[in-house]
Design a protein around this motif. Structure first.
Motif, PDB file in Angstrom:
ATOM      1  N   LYS A  20      -0.600  -6.005  -9.725  1.00  0.00           N
ATOM      2  CA  LYS A  20      -0.882  -5.005 -10.757  1.00  0.00           C
ATOM      3  C   LYS A  20      -2.002  -4.062 -10.324  1.00  0.00           C
ATOM      4  O   LYS A  20      -1.957  -2.861 -10.606  1.00  0.00           O
ATOM      5  CB  LYS A  20      -1.283  -5.705 -12.059  1.00  0.00           C
ATOM      6  CG  LYS A  20      -0.123  -6.343 -12.800  1.00  0.00           C
ATOM      7  CD  LYS A  20      -0.606  -6.991 -14.093  1.00  0.00           C
ATOM      8  CE  LYS A  20       0.533  -7.564 -14.893  1.00  0.00           C
ATOM      9  NZ  LYS A  20       0.058  -8.230 -16.144  1.00  0.00           N
ATOM     10  N   GLU A  21      -2.991  -4.604  -9.631  1.00  0.00           N
ATOM     11  CA  GLU A  21      -4.111  -3.779  -9.150  1.00  0.00           C
ATOM     12  C   GLU A  21      -3.611  -2.691  -8.207  1.00  0.00           C
ATOM     13  O   GLU A  21      -4.071  -1.542  -8.266  1.00  0.00           O
ATOM     14  CB  GLU A  21      -5.114  -4.673  -8.414  1.00  0.00           C
ATOM     15  CG  GLU A  21      -6.257  -3.924  -7.749  1.00  0.00           C
ATOM     16  CD  GLU A  21      -7.033  -4.799  -6.783  1.00  0.00           C
ATOM     17  OE1 GLU A  21      -7.570  -4.244  -5.803  1.00  0.00           O
ATOM     18  OE2 GLU A  21      -7.093  -6.032  -6.994  1.00  0.00           O
ATOM     19  N   ILE A  22      -2.655  -3.019  -7.365  1.00  0.00           N
ATOM     20  CA  ILE A  22      -2.142  -2.072  -6.375  1.00  0.00           C
ATOM     21  C   ILE A  22      -1.077  -1.141  -6.973  1.00  0.00           C
ATOM     22  O   ILE A  22      -1.107   0.069  -6.771  1.00  0.00           O
ATOM     23  CB  ILE A  22      -1.530  -2.834  -5.180  1.00  0.00           C
ATOM     24  CG1 ILE A  22      -2.591  -3.704  -4.511  1.00  0.00           C
ATOM     25  CG2 ILE A  22      -0.924  -1.857  -4.169  1.00  0.00           C
ATOM     26  CD1 ILE A  22      -2.029  -4.711  -3.531  1.00  0.00           C
ATOM     27  N   MET A  23      -0.156  -1.720  -7.736  1.00  0.00           N
ATOM     28  CA  MET A  23       1.032  -0.987  -8.191  1.00  0.00           C
ATOM     29  C   MET A  23       0.880  -0.346  -9.566  1.00  0.00           C
ATOM     30  O   MET A  23       1.634   0.571  -9.914  1.00  0.00           O
ATOM     31  CB  MET A  23       2.231  -1.942  -8.229  1.00  0.00           C
ATOM     32  CG  MET A  23       2.586  -2.574  -6.896  1.00  0.00           C
ATOM     33  SD  MET A  23       3.213  -1.384  -5.691  1.00  0.00           S
ATOM     34  CE  MET A  23       4.724  -0.851  -6.502  1.00  0.00           C
ATOM     35  N   GLY A  24      -0.066  -0.822 -10.357  1.00  0.00           N
ATOM     36  CA  GLY A  24      -0.236  -0.274 -11.696  1.00  0.00           C
ATOM     37  C   GLY A  24       0.994  -0.480 -12.560  1.00  0.00           C
ATOM     38  O   GLY A  24       1.631  -1.534 -12.529  1.00  0.00           O
ATOM     39  N   GLU A  25       1.369   0.548 -13.324  1.00  0.00           N
ATOM     40  CA  GLU A  25       2.498   0.446 -14.250  1.00  0.00           C
ATOM     41  C   GLU A  25       3.854   0.401 -13.541  1.00  0.00           C
ATOM     42  O   GLU A  25       4.874   0.128 -14.181  1.00  0.00           O
ATOM     43  CB  GLU A  25       2.471   1.621 -15.233  1.00  0.00           C
ATOM     44  CG  GLU A  25       1.266   1.610 -16.177  1.00  0.00           C
ATOM     45  CD  GLU A  25       1.305   2.750 -17.166  1.00  0.00           C
ATOM     46  OE1 GLU A  25       2.229   3.595 -17.058  1.00  0.00           O
ATOM     47  OE2 GLU A  25       0.428   2.803 -18.043  1.00  0.00           O
TER      48      GLU A  25
ATOM     49  N   GLU B 211       0.809  -1.225   0.000  1.00  0.00           N
ATOM     50  CA  GLU B 211       0.000   0.000   0.000  1.00  0.00           C
ATOM     51  C   GLU B 211       0.840   1.272   0.000  1.00  0.00           C
ATOM     52  O   GLU B 211       0.494   2.255  -0.640  1.00  0.00           O
ATOM     53  CB  GLU B 211      -0.963   0.010   1.195  1.00  0.00           C
ATOM     54  CG  GLU B 211      -2.231  -0.791   0.976  1.00  0.00           C
ATOM     55  CD  GLU B 211      -3.065  -0.269  -0.199  1.00  0.00           C
ATOM     56  OE1 GLU B 211      -3.047   0.953  -0.471  1.00  0.00           O
ATOM     57  OE2 GLU B 211      -3.733  -1.089  -0.861  1.00  0.00           O
ATOM     58  N   ASP B 212       1.976   1.276   0.708  1.00  0.00           N
ATOM     59  CA  ASP B 212       2.792   2.498   0.779  1.00  0.00           C
ATOM     60  C   ASP B 212       3.947   2.476  -0.228  1.00  0.00           C
ATOM     61  O   ASP B 212       4.883   3.268  -0.142  1.00  0.00           O
ATOM     62  CB  ASP B 212       3.336   2.696   2.192  1.00  0.00           C
ATOM     63  CG  ASP B 212       4.290   1.593   2.621  1.00  0.00           C
ATOM     64  OD1 ASP B 212       4.343   0.554   1.923  1.00  0.00           O
ATOM     65  OD2 ASP B 212       4.966   1.754   3.653  1.00  0.00           O
ATOM     66  N   LYS B 213       3.877   1.563  -1.190  1.00  0.00           N
ATOM     67  CA  LYS B 213       4.942   1.452  -2.184  1.00  0.00           C
ATOM     68  C   LYS B 213       4.437   1.696  -3.605  1.00  0.00           C
ATOM     69  O   LYS B 213       5.123   1.391  -4.580  1.00  0.00           O
ATOM     70  CB  LYS B 213       5.603   0.066  -2.084  1.00  0.00           C
ATOM     71  CG  LYS B 213       6.258  -0.176  -0.724  1.00  0.00           C
ATOM     72  CD  LYS B 213       6.777  -1.585  -0.598  1.00  0.00           C
ATOM     73  CE  LYS B 213       7.507  -1.767   0.726  1.00  0.00           C
ATOM     74  NZ  LYS B 213       6.636  -1.549   1.896  1.00  0.00           N
ATOM     75  N   LYS B 214       3.274   2.299  -3.712  1.00  0.00           N
ATOM     76  CA  LYS B 214       2.645   2.484  -5.025  1.00  0.00           C
ATOM     77  C   LYS B 214       3.459   3.374  -5.953  1.00  0.00           C
ATOM     78  O   LYS B 214       3.355   3.259  -7.176  1.00  0.00           O
ATOM     79  CB  LYS B 214       1.246   3.091  -4.846  1.00  0.00           C
ATOM     80  CG  LYS B 214       0.272   2.183  -4.121  1.00  0.00           C
ATOM     81  CD  LYS B 214      -1.074   2.873  -3.933  1.00  0.00           C
ATOM     82  CE  LYS B 214      -2.058   1.993  -3.200  1.00  0.00           C
ATOM     83  NZ  LYS B 214      -3.358   2.678  -2.981  1.00  0.00           N
TER      84      LYS B 214
END
Length: 226
Positions: free
Chosen positions: A172-177, A150-153
């Motif tokens: 992928k849902e959390i971090m995206g690209e 959560e705090d590494k996006k």
């Protein structure tokens, strides 16, 4: 120096014979649904035969001490300690997260190996390369993958390990690209990596213990019942 390395900490079983002068002499990796107790000694025997060596030729034994499968870790550590004791040769224990992280060549991304701990939980740690050397940036940990990320996006992270393969969509849902993934073959542990990073270290045969991080399922069930 000839090093025999053993890794049974995850579903993948791997053994390797490694020369400090020439590198990998031979390696066997098995990723099938059979217990490591059925395979590990057979794999070691076959490896020695194929490379035309005997156990007496080995100068050091190296083994993954976990985290990962409680049963698998115990099997690997017991086999390695038995061989070290019977031959009088030194032994080294290597953390499984370090092993998987070292599969990745130098990169600008931070590296997070994740070992599946089931139900969207994992064993994980964060690494980076500094001046060409891999550095561990935090303590080894276990917990909810979603909570950990959560705090590494905003960080660019390269994920590896069987947990990264299993929970790719969640990551992928959390971090995206910002999420990058190692190829499948580099997400599996390699005993040759254990051997290579164990060259300059040595542990006490009698005090070397598995590294579990969390309690076994049977222990958790017993505590809940009590």
């Amino acid at each position: 120096m000839l090093i025999l390395a053993i890794d049974t900490s995850t579903n993948v079983g791997t053994v390797a014979l490694y020369s400090s002068e020439t590198g990998v002499v031979g390696e066997i990796t098995i990723n099938i649904k059979r217990t490591h107790s059925e395979n590990v000694m057979v794999a070691i025997d076959n490896l020695l035969k194929l490379t035309e060596h005997t156990i007496k030729d080995v100068d050091k034994f190296a083994v993954s001490i976990g985290p990962g499968s409680f049963t698998g870790i115990r099997i690997g550590v017991a086999v390695a300690k038995g061989l070290a004791y019977s031959t009088g040769k030194p032994i080294v224990g290597i953390n499984e997260l370090d092993v998987i992280a070292h599969n990745i060549s130098e990169t600008d991304c931070e590296i997070v190996p994740i070992i599946d701990a089931r139900k969207e939980r994992g064993y994980y740690c964060r690494y980076s390369y500094k001046n060409g050397e891999m550095t561990r940036e935090e303590e080894y940990n276990v917990g909810e993958i979603r909570e950990y990320l959560e705090d590494k996006k905003d960080k660019k992270i390269l994920f590896t390990g069987d947990g990264a393969l299993k929970y790719t969509d969640l990551i992928k849902e959390i971090m995206g690209e910002n999420a990058k993934f190692a190829i499948k073959s580099l997400s599996l542990p390699k005993a040759s990596i254990i051997a290579e990073i164990s060259e300059k270290t040595e542990d006490n045969l009698y005090t070397l213990e598995p590294f579990y991080l969390s309690k076994a399922q049977a222990e958790r069930e017993k505590e809940r019942k009590n």
